[in-house]
Design a protein around this motif. Structure first.
Motif, PDB file in Angstrom:
ATOM      1  N   PRO A 464      28.702  47.817 -41.399  1.00 22.76           N
ATOM      2  CA  PRO A 464      27.406  47.660 -40.715  1.00 22.76           C
ATOM      3  C   PRO A 464      27.409  48.382 -39.373  1.00 22.76           C
ATOM      4  O   PRO A 464      28.434  48.506 -38.704  1.00 22.76           O
ATOM      5  CB  PRO A 464      27.294  46.141 -40.525  1.00 22.76           C
ATOM      6  CG  PRO A 464      28.237  45.541 -41.520  1.00 22.76           C
ATOM      7  CD  PRO A 464      29.346  46.529 -41.684  1.00 22.76           C
ATOM      8  N   SER A 465      26.264  48.878 -38.990  1.00 24.57           N
ATOM      9  CA  SER A 465      26.136  49.544 -37.696  1.00 24.57           C
ATOM     10  C   SER A 465      26.349  48.540 -36.575  1.00 24.57           C
ATOM     11  O   SER A 465      25.946  47.375 -36.689  1.00 24.57           O
ATOM     12  CB  SER A 465      24.743  50.167 -37.568  1.00 24.57           C
ATOM     13  OG  SER A 465      24.481  50.528 -36.226  1.00 24.57           O
ATOM     14  N   ALA A 467      24.668  48.303 -34.122  1.00 17.63           N
ATOM     15  CA  ALA A 467      23.340  47.884 -33.675  1.00 17.63           C
ATOM     16  C   ALA A 467      22.904  46.571 -34.321  1.00 17.63           C
ATOM     17  O   ALA A 467      21.974  45.920 -33.839  1.00 17.63           O
ATOM     18  CB  ALA A 467      22.320  48.976 -33.982  1.00 17.63           C
ATOM     19  N   THR A 468      23.568  46.172 -35.412  1.00 15.45           N
ATOM     20  CA  THR A 468      23.196  44.924 -36.084  1.00 15.45           C
ATOM     21  C   THR A 468      23.882  43.714 -35.467  1.00 15.45           C
ATOM     22  O   THR A 468      23.607  42.580 -35.872  1.00 15.45           O
ATOM     23  CB  THR A 468      23.581  45.005 -37.569  1.00 15.45           C
ATOM     24  OG1 THR A 468      25.007  45.131 -37.693  1.00 15.45           O
ATOM     25  CG2 THR A 468      22.919  46.204 -38.242  1.00 15.45           C
ATOM     26  N   LEU A 469      24.763  43.918 -34.514  1.00 15.87           N
ATOM     27  CA  LEU A 469      25.515  42.819 -33.917  1.00 15.87           C
ATOM     28  C   LEU A 469      24.693  42.117 -32.841  1.00 15.87           C
ATOM     29  O   LEU A 469      23.725  42.674 -32.320  1.00 15.87           O
ATOM     30  CB  LEU A 469      26.818  43.363 -33.317  1.00 15.87           C
ATOM     31  CG  LEU A 469      27.812  43.967 -34.316  1.00 15.87           C
ATOM     32  CD1 LEU A 469      28.929  44.701 -33.592  1.00 15.87           C
ATOM     33  CD2 LEU A 469      28.386  42.882 -35.225  1.00 15.87           C
ATOM     34  N   PRO A 470      25.079  40.898 -32.467  1.00 15.96           N
ATOM     35  CA  PRO A 470      24.334  40.179 -31.417  1.00 15.96           C
ATOM     36  C   PRO A 470      24.569  40.782 -30.035  1.00 15.96           C
ATOM     37  O   PRO A 470      25.557  41.479 -29.801  1.00 15.96           O
ATOM     38  CB  PRO A 470      24.905  38.755 -31.505  1.00 15.96           C
ATOM     39  CG  PRO A 470      26.263  38.922 -32.092  1.00 15.96           C
ATOM     40  CD  PRO A 470      26.155  40.074 -33.058  1.00 15.96           C
ATOM     41  N   ASP A 471      23.669  40.475 -29.110  1.00 18.80           N
ATOM     42  CA  ASP A 471      23.734  41.053 -27.769  1.00 18.80           C
ATOM     43  C   ASP A 471      25.006  40.691 -27.019  1.00 18.80           C
ATOM     44  O   ASP A 471      25.469  41.457 -26.169  1.00 18.80           O
ATOM     45  CB  ASP A 471      22.523  40.605 -26.936  1.00 18.80           C
ATOM     46  CG  ASP A 471      21.297  41.470 -27.170  1.00 18.80           C
ATOM     47  OD1 ASP A 471      21.429  42.523 -27.832  1.00 18.80           O
ATOM     48  OD2 ASP A 471      20.208  41.098 -26.705  1.00 18.80           O
ATOM     49  N   GLN A 473      27.952  40.562 -28.137  1.00 19.72           N
ATOM     50  CA  GLN A 473      29.136  41.166 -28.734  1.00 19.72           C
ATOM     51  C   GLN A 473      29.787  42.148 -27.764  1.00 19.72           C
ATOM     52  O   GLN A 473      29.140  43.085 -27.283  1.00 19.72           O
ATOM     53  CB  GLN A 473      28.757  41.911 -30.024  1.00 19.72           C
ATOM     54  CG  GLN A 473      29.876  42.712 -30.641  1.00 19.72           C
ATOM     55  CD  GLN A 473      31.015  41.829 -31.087  1.00 19.72           C
ATOM     56  OE1 GLN A 473      30.801  40.875 -31.823  1.00 19.72           O
ATOM     57  NE2 GLN A 473      32.224  42.118 -30.633  1.00 19.72           N
ATOM     58  N   ARG A 487      22.367  48.151 -24.881  1.00 18.83           N
ATOM     59  CA  ARG A 487      20.985  48.263 -25.358  1.00 18.83           C
ATOM     60  C   ARG A 487      19.988  48.329 -24.195  1.00 18.83           C
ATOM     61  O   ARG A 487      19.037  49.119 -24.210  1.00 18.83           O
ATOM     62  CB  ARG A 487      20.654  47.053 -26.239  1.00 18.83           C
ATOM     63  CG  ARG A 487      21.210  47.117 -27.649  1.00 18.83           C
ATOM     64  CD  ARG A 487      20.728  45.908 -28.414  1.00 18.83           C
ATOM     65  NE  ARG A 487      21.133  45.942 -29.803  1.00 18.83           N
ATOM     66  CZ  ARG A 487      21.673  44.915 -30.452  1.00 18.83           C
ATOM     67  NH1 ARG A 487      21.879  43.774 -29.819  1.00 18.83           N
ATOM     68  NH2 ARG A 487      22.006  45.016 -31.717  1.00 18.83           N
ATOM     69  N   SER A 520      31.345  53.344 -31.400  1.00 13.95           N
ATOM     70  CA  SER A 520      30.176  52.465 -31.293  1.00 13.95           C
ATOM     71  C   SER A 520      29.151  53.045 -30.333  1.00 13.95           C
ATOM     72  O   SER A 520      27.939  53.023 -30.598  1.00 13.95           O
ATOM     73  CB  SER A 520      30.619  51.080 -30.816  1.00 13.95           C
ATOM     74  OG  SER A 520      31.499  50.488 -31.738  1.00 13.95           O
ATOM     75  N   SER A 523      27.279  55.870 -31.948  1.00 14.26           N
ATOM     76  CA  SER A 523      26.284  55.447 -32.943  1.00 14.26           C
ATOM     77  C   SER A 523      25.049  54.842 -32.293  1.00 14.26           C
ATOM     78  O   SER A 523      23.951  54.916 -32.848  1.00 14.26           O
ATOM     79  CB  SER A 523      26.906  54.431 -33.903  1.00 14.26           C
ATOM     80  OG  SER A 523      27.223  53.223 -33.233  1.00 14.26           O
TER      81      SER A 523
END
Length: 957
Positions: A464-465, A467-471, A473, A487, A520, A523
């Motif tokens: 998974p990218s 970008a799909t992780l929680p803030d 992380q 972000r 990361s 990406s």
């Protein structure tokens, strides 16, 4: 059989075996936490090869020692490393001899003692070539031929092959230097120079050819819980077992993708360990019969080995979860469980105390990038760069070969073959007899076919990218930077490249230099296609004791100019012309302030930059706010004030303007008026300070002389040999990484159009205004402001104007973070030096030491003499720096004028303004304010007559 020894950990006695690493000894006693982070959470070892710096400890008083690379000794005192170590309680890391750093020569330097390096060195030495092989570990062999450092476990086939290969290399006559860290690479006029640290002492190696065989490193993908102690890479687990005869835990989970995970799981079982499960992202081999059959055809022996490994796991009732992926790790201060998910999305919780992640490998390519070898971007299996090379390992640089996994993951057989092929290619270049390369070419071709089939069998869905992780992380382990922070900066600042995101957040600025967060970050910032868009490596590529490199060097007055890099041909982008009231050329801090103040006055403003905004001098600045004359700007006055002295009132006003504006920005710019000390170490220095202070006081600078006692009260870290100095309470520091982006953000909020990658190629007068042609389009405006810094002369030339600005690249050096030790901005009375401590605890060392231009990429890069000399002057004033590592150096293109800025409308070109200065960070707000006042009101309260370009009217171009 190794004997038992004892050492102390946090005051408690721990037993170990002779030859073990400190990390191995601690892990086998259940002590997983090594260091403490800034938020108070513990961290443990991750990579096992000294790249991640998560295993840092304080050993016998020496801070930031890598536990995985340090051999335990009897009576050693080991403590967890605090987030900000207290240097007053630390021991020196290295001696600083008076003699120059020694230099040795050889025909070929082979960096890395794994299969590729061993094969190359052996064949070269057999060809009567002087070869030196360096390896950072205590024993050569690399990951594949890894030797048992304890001599207690029976060898398997890999280790026996390694013993035979090492013996053959020694018999051939190649020198093998273990415990040798390669920290830098320089292209100099007379050839290559490689910086090394051997057994803690610095030296340089001058080879005719360099063969880089540094292998690959694992790069686990970030997931929740990946920073918990007890999370390590699969390769680290294998190193603990093979080199240290130790297991990382009691109940070990193996996860990831690839056959190495199977091998490590079986080795754990052979050593009596317990494997909780093996979690493999690929589908089971029996579900891919065609791929399995092709693999068996290409190499039946290795295919049978894999089958045997699976059988061993089944026999020992180890769950093998095919088509599963690790998604979360749970625990408080250490690993307690792991959550895996299958292809249908079903989650399974597995109790474990150790998680080994084997997500894949990327090349260790810092050295070939430093040496200018062309690289290509690869998006899979994770974003990374691979060196462009032929089958022999030859790169775009004729003196540099890259072999084995340093150029791309391919396995030991390919690495071994490339080692032989590179040796034959180098022998041919040296005019020596060569053997036929055909057998090795055929072997590597077969090995490549096998590797291709192997990874077709082990093909897995992409992870998974990020970008799909929680803030919350954590992405950057060194600096504790979360995904939410990244972000927010991407969205708020419109960031599209990793380098700008690095400057905005410090992500990738820690000890590992982005090795584990770089993919990361890449990406998150969008599609990257070239090496230029990736973050560049910096020297040292591994932290190095400051004292080991410090040597006294000759100095000079002022800056050394350099010829700016030649612009590559580029066409003006053909687009309909946009309009603006004013176009500002150069989106550094001066240009950003100019654009901001113009926009606040109601003008429509476009801000252009040839690269990412704030990426050049403003992004590479050390952040000193100067309110007194620097040592190389002061000379005893003969006919009135010098240009630099005339600028002092402007600098004072500009610092005050910085202070008044800082609460208006959308982030903390870390500005602080600390006060500044200019230190005298001799009677001549003291007399120089007396004269300087007299001049400064006459023009209103708040500066005074202080004696030795007052000096030590103001700055206890200074050496007792200081005699006195000049004290200016108005000086201070700022974080240029945050401040430049803060000003740009403010400009954007006020409607400024900021255009990156807009290299100005033409400016033409059109009636009362100008047309500005760039590689990003064309703009028409009534006013143009030249705030292009070191490129200001080129902008002037587009209108036939002589703007006497010269490039002068300067270097900066930064150490690891420590507890507060410096209170002021420190400078030297007669030498090139500024030192200050950043908010994060790092010590920033600069002061005008010249840098050079990289001969391949033509961007600024530190030079050996400047690094050595800058460090020597710093430690001569601050002996406590001997207790620190330097973790990064960099260079930026400063500018050289005459000590004063160039401000105002050009007399020969109405509505064309210059706003250029060498002391850009201090003067930026006032430069912007004055320029905006002149454009909007045609006047300014500040007398700019000493700063107009008219003062150069009699200059001979």
């Amino acid at each position: 059989m190794s004997k038992q020894i004892r050492f102390l950990f946090e005051g408690q006695t721990v037993t170990a075996r002779t030859g073990q690493s400190v990390t191995a000894a601690l892990l086998q006693h259940g002590e997983m936490a090594h260091r403490i982070t800034t938020d108070g959470t513990p961290r443990g070892p991750l990579c096992g090869i000294g790249a991640c710096n998560e295993c840092l400890l304080q050993i016998d008083g020496r801070i930031a020692q890598r536990g995985c690379m340090t051999t335990v000794t009897q009576g050693m005192d080991v403590r967890r490393l605090p987030a900000r170590p207290d240097l007053t309680q630390a021991a020196p890391l290295a001696a600083c001899p008076d003699e120059p750093i020694p230099t040795t020569t050889c025909d070929v330097l082979v960096i890395g003692g794994g299969p590729a390096g061993i094969a190359a060195a052996t064949a070269l030495a057999q060809g009567d070539v002087r070869v030196i092989v360096t390896d950072e570990r205590h024993m050569a062999g690399g990951q594949f031929f890894k030797q048992d450092g304890l001599g207690s476990a029976p060898c398997d086939e890999q280790q026996r092959r390694g013993q035979q290969a090492l013996a053959a290399m020694q018999e051939a006559g190649a020198q093998c230097w273990t415990d040798t860290l390669i920290w830098g690479a320089f292209r100099e006029k007379d050839g290559l120079t490689i910086g090394a640290l051997r057994n803690g002492e610095a030296l340089y190696i001058r080879p005719r050819f360099v063969v880089i065989a540094t292998g690959a490193q694992e790069r686990p993908a970030p997931i929740p819980g990946w920073t918990l102690p007890g999370v390590i890479t699969t390769g680290a687990c294998q190193t603990l077992m093979r080199a240290n005869d130790a297991l990382p835990g009691q109940n070990i989970l193996i996860t990831g993708n690839g056959p190495l995970n199977l091998q490590v799981a079986r080795e754990i079982l052979r050593r009596g360990g317990h494997v909780a499960a093996l979690v493999e992202a690929a589908a089971a081999p029996f579900r891919r019969p065609a791929e399995a059959a092709r693999l068996a055809t290409l190499n039946p022996r290795l295919a049978l080995t894999g089958l045997s490994q699976i059988t061993t796991l089944r026999r020992n009732r180890v769950p093998v979860l095919w088509s599963n992926r690790l998604v979360r790790i749970e625990g408080q201060d250490r690993v307690e469980a792991a959550i895996v998910v299958d292809a249908r999305g079903h989650e399974t919780r597995i109790a474990t105390d150790t998680v080994c992640i084997g997500d894949g490998f990327v090349p260790a390519n810092e050295l070939p990038r430093l040496l200018g070898c062309v690289h290509d971007f690869r998006a899979t299996p994770m974003p990374h760069l691979t060196v462009r090379r032929d089958g022999n390992g030859a790169t775009s640089q004729a003196d540099t070969f890259v072999i084995g996994e340093a150029g791309g993951f391919g396995g030991a057989d390919i690495a071994w073959g490339q080692g032989h092929l590179s040796a034959q290619a180098i022998l041919h270049l040296m005019g020596r007899p060569v053997a036929s390369a055909t057998p090795w070419a055929r072997k590597t071709t077969r090995a490549r076919a096998f590797q291709k089939a192997l990874w077709q069998l082990y093909a897995a869905p992409p992870p998974p990218s990020p970008a799909t992780l929680p803030d919350d992380q954590i992405i950057c382990r060194c600096e504790n930077i979360t995904l939410g922070t990244l972000r927010a900066r991407i969205e708020q600042d419109g960031i599209t490249d990793p380098a700008t995101l690095k400057r905005a957040t410090r992500c990738g600025m820690g000890r590992c230099q982005g090795r584990f967060c770089g993919a990361s970050v890449a990406s998150l910032t969008g599609h990257i296609t070239t090496e230029k868009e990736c973050v560049a490596p910096q020297m040292p590529v591994r932290p190095v004791p400051l004292a080991a490199l410090a040597r006294e060097k000759p100095e000079w007055k002022g800056h050394r100019r350099t010829v700016l890099p030649t612009d590559r041909p580029a066409a003006i982008r053909a687009t309909p012309a946009q309009t603006a009231d004013a176009v500002v050329v150069g989106a550094g801090v001066v240009g950003a302030f100019t654009a901001l103040f113009l926009a606040q006055s109601g003008l429509r403003v476009t801000l252009l930059d040839r690269g990412p905004p704030g990426a050049m001098a403003s992004g590479g600045n050390a952040g000193s706010l100067h309110a007194q004359l620097l040592s190389f700007d002061y000379g005893a006055p003969t006919q009135g004030l010098s240009p630099a002295a005339r600028t002092m009132p402007l600098q004072k006003a500009s610092i005050a303007l910085w202070e008044s504006l800082r609460d208006t920005f959308d982030r903390d710019i870390e500005m602080k008026r600390t006060g500044g000390l200019m230190i005298a170490q001799s009677e001549a220095d003291l007399e120089r300070m007396r004269q300087k202070v007299t001049v400064e006081q006459s023009i209103g600078v708040n500066c005074s002389l202080v004696g030795a006692d007052e000096l030590r009260r103001l700055e206890p870290a200074l050496t007792p040999q200081c005699l006195g100095g000049a004290w200016c309470p108005d000086e201070g520091k700022i974080n240029p990484l945050a401040a430049t982006l803060a000003v740009l953000s403010a400009a954007r909020r006020h409607g400024v159009q900021i255009v990156p990658m807009a290299d100005v190629r033409a400016i033409t007068r059109t009636g009362d205004g100008y047309t500005v042609g760039t590689t990003a389009g064309t703009w028409s405006a009534g006013t143009v402001v030249n705030a292009a810094g070191s490129f200001a002369a080129r902008i002037g030339q587009l209108l036939g104007l002589d703007v006497p600005v010269h490039g002068a690249p300067l270097q900066m050096i930064v150490t690891e973070p420590v507890a507060p030790m410096l209170h002021n901005l420190i400078a030297h009375a007669s030498r090139h030096l500024t030192v200050k401590q950043a908010v994060n605890g790092s010590i920033l060392i600069g002061g005008g030491w010249t840098a050079g231009l990289d001969p391949v990429h033509a961007h600024p890069r530190p030079q050996r003499d400047s690094l050595e000399g800058n460090l020597w002057v710093a430690r001569s004033l601050l002996p406590g720096l001997d207790r620190l590592h330097i973790i990064r150096s960099w260079a930026a293109m400063n500018i050289d004028i005459d000590g004063a800025p160039i401000l105002g409308e050009h007399p020969d070109c109405p509505n064309f303004y210059n706003a250029v200065t060498s002391n850009g960070y201090t003067l930026a707000p006032m430069m912007g304010r004055i320029t905006a006042d002149l454009i909007v009101n045609r006047s300014t309260p500040t007398d700019i007559s000493p700063f107009t370009i008219a003062r150069f009217a009699d200059r001979t171009p």
